[in-house]
Scaffold this motif. Structure first.
Motif, PDB file in Angstrom:
ATOM      1  N   ASP A  78       0.849  -1.183   0.000  1.00 49.40           N
ATOM      2  CA  ASP A  78       0.000   0.000   0.000  1.00 49.40           C
ATOM      3  C   ASP A  78       0.889   1.237   0.000  1.00 49.40           C
ATOM      4  O   ASP A  78       2.031   1.189   0.482  1.00 49.40           O
ATOM      5  CB  ASP A  78      -0.905   0.004   1.239  1.00 49.40           C
ATOM      6  CG  ASP A  78      -1.930   1.117   1.209  1.00 49.40           C
ATOM      7  OD1 ASP A  78      -1.665   2.159   1.845  1.00 49.40           O
ATOM      8  OD2 ASP A  78      -2.977   0.960   0.561  1.00 49.40           O
ATOM      9  N   VAL A  79       0.362   2.359  -0.486  1.00 49.91           N
ATOM     10  CA  VAL A  79       1.167   3.576  -0.527  1.00 49.91           C
ATOM     11  C   VAL A  79       1.570   4.042   0.867  1.00 49.91           C
ATOM     12  O   VAL A  79       2.541   4.781   1.019  1.00 49.91           O
ATOM     13  CB  VAL A  79       0.431   4.719  -1.269  1.00 49.91           C
ATOM     14  CG1 VAL A  79       0.296   4.410  -2.739  1.00 49.91           C
ATOM     15  CG2 VAL A  79      -0.906   5.002  -0.649  1.00 49.91           C
ATOM     16  N   SER A  80       0.851   3.602   1.882  1.00 50.40           N
ATOM     17  CA  SER A  80       1.223   3.972   3.253  1.00 50.40           C
ATOM     18  C   SER A  80       2.591   3.425   3.635  1.00 50.40           C
ATOM     19  O   SER A  80       3.212   3.902   4.587  1.00 50.40           O
ATOM     20  CB  SER A  80       0.176   3.469   4.247  1.00 50.40           C
ATOM     21  OG  SER A  80       0.091   2.057   4.214  1.00 50.40           O
ATOM     22  N   GLY A  81       3.084   2.432   2.888  1.00 47.90           N
ATOM     23  CA  GLY A  81       4.392   1.863   3.155  1.00 47.90           C
ATOM     24  C   GLY A  81       5.539   2.579   2.469  1.00 47.90           C
ATOM     25  O   GLY A  81       6.708   2.196   2.641  1.00 47.90           O
ATOM     26  N   LEU A  82       5.247   3.632   1.689  1.00 51.70           N
ATOM     27  CA  LEU A  82       6.310   4.394   1.050  1.00 51.70           C
ATOM     28  C   LEU A  82       7.171   5.078   2.107  1.00 51.70           C
ATOM     29  O   LEU A  82       6.658   5.559   3.127  1.00 51.70           O
ATOM     30  CB  LEU A  82       5.727   5.449   0.108  1.00 51.70           C
ATOM     31  CG  LEU A  82       5.114   4.941  -1.194  1.00 51.70           C
ATOM     32  CD1 LEU A  82       4.298   6.047  -1.864  1.00 51.70           C
ATOM     33  CD2 LEU A  82       6.191   4.420  -2.141  1.00 51.70           C
ATOM     34  N   PRO A  83       8.475   5.153   1.899  1.00 49.19           N
ATOM     35  CA  PRO A  83       9.344   5.813   2.885  1.00 49.19           C
ATOM     36  C   PRO A  83       9.078   7.312   2.935  1.00 49.19           C
ATOM     37  O   PRO A  83       8.998   7.976   1.896  1.00 49.19           O
ATOM     38  CB  PRO A  83      10.758   5.512   2.378  1.00 49.19           C
ATOM     39  CG  PRO A  83      10.598   5.189   0.933  1.00 49.19           C
ATOM     40  CD  PRO A  83       9.243   4.581   0.772  1.00 49.19           C
ATOM     41  N   LEU A  88      11.819  10.944  -4.418  1.00 48.01           N
ATOM     42  CA  LEU A  88      10.951  10.898  -5.596  1.00 48.01           C
ATOM     43  C   LEU A  88      10.008   9.717  -5.504  1.00 48.01           C
ATOM     44  O   LEU A  88      10.422   8.617  -5.130  1.00 48.01           O
ATOM     45  CB  LEU A  88      11.796  10.765  -6.868  1.00 48.01           C
ATOM     46  CG  LEU A  88      11.063  10.473  -8.184  1.00 48.01           C
ATOM     47  CD1 LEU A  88      10.218  11.679  -8.613  1.00 48.01           C
ATOM     48  CD2 LEU A  88      12.043  10.100  -9.287  1.00 48.01           C
ATOM     49  N   VAL A  89       8.742   9.937  -5.837  1.00 49.92           N
ATOM     50  CA  VAL A  89       7.761   8.860  -5.977  1.00 49.92           C
ATOM     51  C   VAL A  89       7.116   8.995  -7.350  1.00 49.92           C
ATOM     52  O   VAL A  89       6.582  10.063  -7.689  1.00 49.92           O
ATOM     53  CB  VAL A  89       6.686   8.905  -4.876  1.00 49.92           C
ATOM     54  CG1 VAL A  89       5.588   7.878  -5.162  1.00 49.92           C
ATOM     55  CG2 VAL A  89       7.301   8.663  -3.511  1.00 49.92           C
ATOM     56  N   LEU A 103      -4.296   7.805  -5.768  1.00 46.51           N
ATOM     57  CA  LEU A 103      -3.039   7.248  -5.289  1.00 46.51           C
ATOM     58  C   LEU A 103      -1.995   8.339  -5.053  1.00 46.51           C
ATOM     59  O   LEU A 103      -1.226   8.287  -4.085  1.00 46.51           O
ATOM     60  CB  LEU A 103      -2.513   6.207  -6.276  1.00 46.51           C
ATOM     61  CG  LEU A 103      -3.306   4.906  -6.317  1.00 46.51           C
ATOM     62  CD1 LEU A 103      -2.860   4.036  -7.483  1.00 46.51           C
ATOM     63  CD2 LEU A 103      -3.161   4.134  -5.003  1.00 46.51           C
ATOM     64  N   LEU A 104      -1.958   9.332  -5.919  1.00 46.48           N
ATOM     65  CA  LEU A 104      -1.021  10.430  -5.734  1.00 46.48           C
ATOM     66  C   LEU A 104      -1.344  11.214  -4.466  1.00 46.48           C
ATOM     67  O   LEU A 104      -0.440  11.579  -3.701  1.00 46.48           O
ATOM     68  CB  LEU A 104      -1.043  11.352  -6.955  1.00 46.48           C
ATOM     69  CG  LEU A 104      -0.356  10.799  -8.200  1.00 46.48           C
ATOM     70  CD1 LEU A 104      -0.779  11.582  -9.445  1.00 46.48           C
ATOM     71  CD2 LEU A 104       1.162  10.840  -8.042  1.00 46.48           C
ATOM     72  N   ARG A 109       0.264  12.316   1.344  1.00 44.34           N
ATOM     73  CA  ARG A 109       0.022  12.359   2.793  1.00 44.34           C
ATOM     74  C   ARG A 109       1.069  11.577   3.575  1.00 44.34           C
ATOM     75  O   ARG A 109       1.224  11.769   4.781  1.00 44.34           O
ATOM     76  CB  ARG A 109      -1.381  11.821   3.093  1.00 44.34           C
ATOM     77  CG  ARG A 109      -2.507  12.731   2.592  1.00 44.34           C
ATOM     78  CD  ARG A 109      -3.847  12.316   3.141  1.00 44.34           C
ATOM     79  NE  ARG A 109      -4.300  11.036   2.625  1.00 44.34           N
ATOM     80  CZ  ARG A 109      -5.054  10.896   1.524  1.00 44.34           C
ATOM     81  NH1 ARG A 109      -5.411  11.967   0.825  1.00 44.34           N
ATOM     82  NH2 ARG A 109      -5.440   9.711   1.119  1.00 44.34           N
ATOM     83  N   VAL A 110       1.792  10.674   2.899  1.00 36.57           N
ATOM     84  CA  VAL A 110       2.758   9.803   3.567  1.00 36.57           C
ATOM     85  C   VAL A 110       4.169  10.380   3.528  1.00 36.57           C
ATOM     86  O   VAL A 110       4.911  10.305   4.507  1.00 36.57           O
ATOM     87  CB  VAL A 110       2.749   8.401   2.913  1.00 36.57           C
ATOM     88  CG1 VAL A 110       3.868   7.531   3.469  1.00 36.57           C
ATOM     89  CG2 VAL A 110       1.396   7.735   3.115  1.00 36.57           C
TER      90      VAL A 110
END
Length: 286
Positions: A78-83, A88-89, A103-104, A109-110
């Motif tokens: 899930d995007v909540s797991g992005l560092p 850059l994402v 999703l963006l 928010r993360v």
């Protein structure tokens, strides 16, 4: 690590494009977090990247062993797991504006306030996608080309709100990947898709009208104009469904010259989507 490579990068979506983007950044030395929906999907991405790296290694094209590069990839569901400290994402999910925007916004928010967000859309309005963001100045289009590791180009799509410093970072990262940049103003189809789709649609109309067989039309462009691939074979590689979706968007925004041919609609309706299904304008056996 070179300043031209993000310390950490995220890729949302591990399909053919997302996997290629992740591989390219990992090969350049970045730690990359790939968002995929479950472990099975993540395993397929890892397998795809591993196979691509092995082929590149046999050709002497890698700066490090394949297993070392593969080790720079991590997977989350899930995007909540992005560092949070990612530089850059890149969003690389299918061409659905609502899905991309959701999703963006979730990714924004993360991650930290300085993180650059990018979309890999090949035709959708980057400005409209930015409407879902609270920091549109940190957002732009980074349109990669398939297959990403071998492609020499990244088309940078710059809305009016994008900060100049963000464009400079994107230019540096593109150079760090060993790719050439093309910078364009945000407009329907940008430069690459607008021209590429126009050529592809006219080639499909020529098949529809019985002007020539697909092979002959493609040969005319590869042999006569030195295109590396003919427009119909390229349509099969991109996917007829993807090309139809882009054509429909350009038809709505730019007018009748981008009206999808009936033959394209018919082939998509029959499930003849190109290489992904084994049949398009050509038969694919790989």
């Amino acid at each position: 690590m070179s300043a031209a490579v993000p310390r950490g990068a995220g890729v949302i979506g591990g399909g053919r494009m997302g996997a290629g983007i992740a591989q390219s950044f990992a090969t350049a030395g970045a730690a990359v977090t790939v968002v995929e929906q479950d472990e099975a999907a993540a395993a397929k991405v890892r397998e795809r990247v591993a196979g691509s790296l092995e082929r590149a290694a046999r050709r002497g094209l890698l700066p490090a062993p394949p297993e070392e590069i593969l080790g720079r990839l991590a997977f989350v569901g899930d995007v909540s797991g992005l560092p949070a400290d990612a530089d850059l994402v890149v969003e690389a999910v299918p061409e659905n504006a609502g899905l991309k925007a959701r999703l963006l916004a979730a990714a924004e928010r993360v991650v930290g306030a300085d993180t650059v967000l990018a979309t890999n859309t090949s035709s959708l309005s980057v400005t409209e996608l930015s409407a879902s963001l609270s920091r549109p100045g940190r957002f732009l289009g980074m349109h990669f080309f398939n297959p990403v590791p071998a492609s020499a180009l990244v088309e940078l799509v710059v809305p009016d709100a994008t900060e100049r410093a963000v464009v400079d970072l994107a230019l540096a990262w593109t150079a760090g990947l060993g790719k050439k940049d093309v910078v364009v103003r945000d407009s329907p189809g940008f430069a690459s898709s607008r021209l590429g789709v126009a050529l592809g649609l006219e080639a499909i109309r020529m098949v529809e009208e019985g002007v020539a067989a697909p092979e002959a039309i493609d040969d005319a462009m590869t042999l006569g104009y030195k295109h590396p691939m003919g427009p119909l074979r390229l349509t099969d590689l991109v996917g007829l469904d993807v090309r139809l979706a882009i054509a429909e968007y350009l038809h709505r925004t730019l007018g009748e010259r981008f009206a999808p041919p009936a033959l394209l609609r018919e082939k998509v309706a029959r499930g003849e989507l190109g290489r992904s299904t084994g049949q398009g304008f050509y038969t694919w056996n790989d």
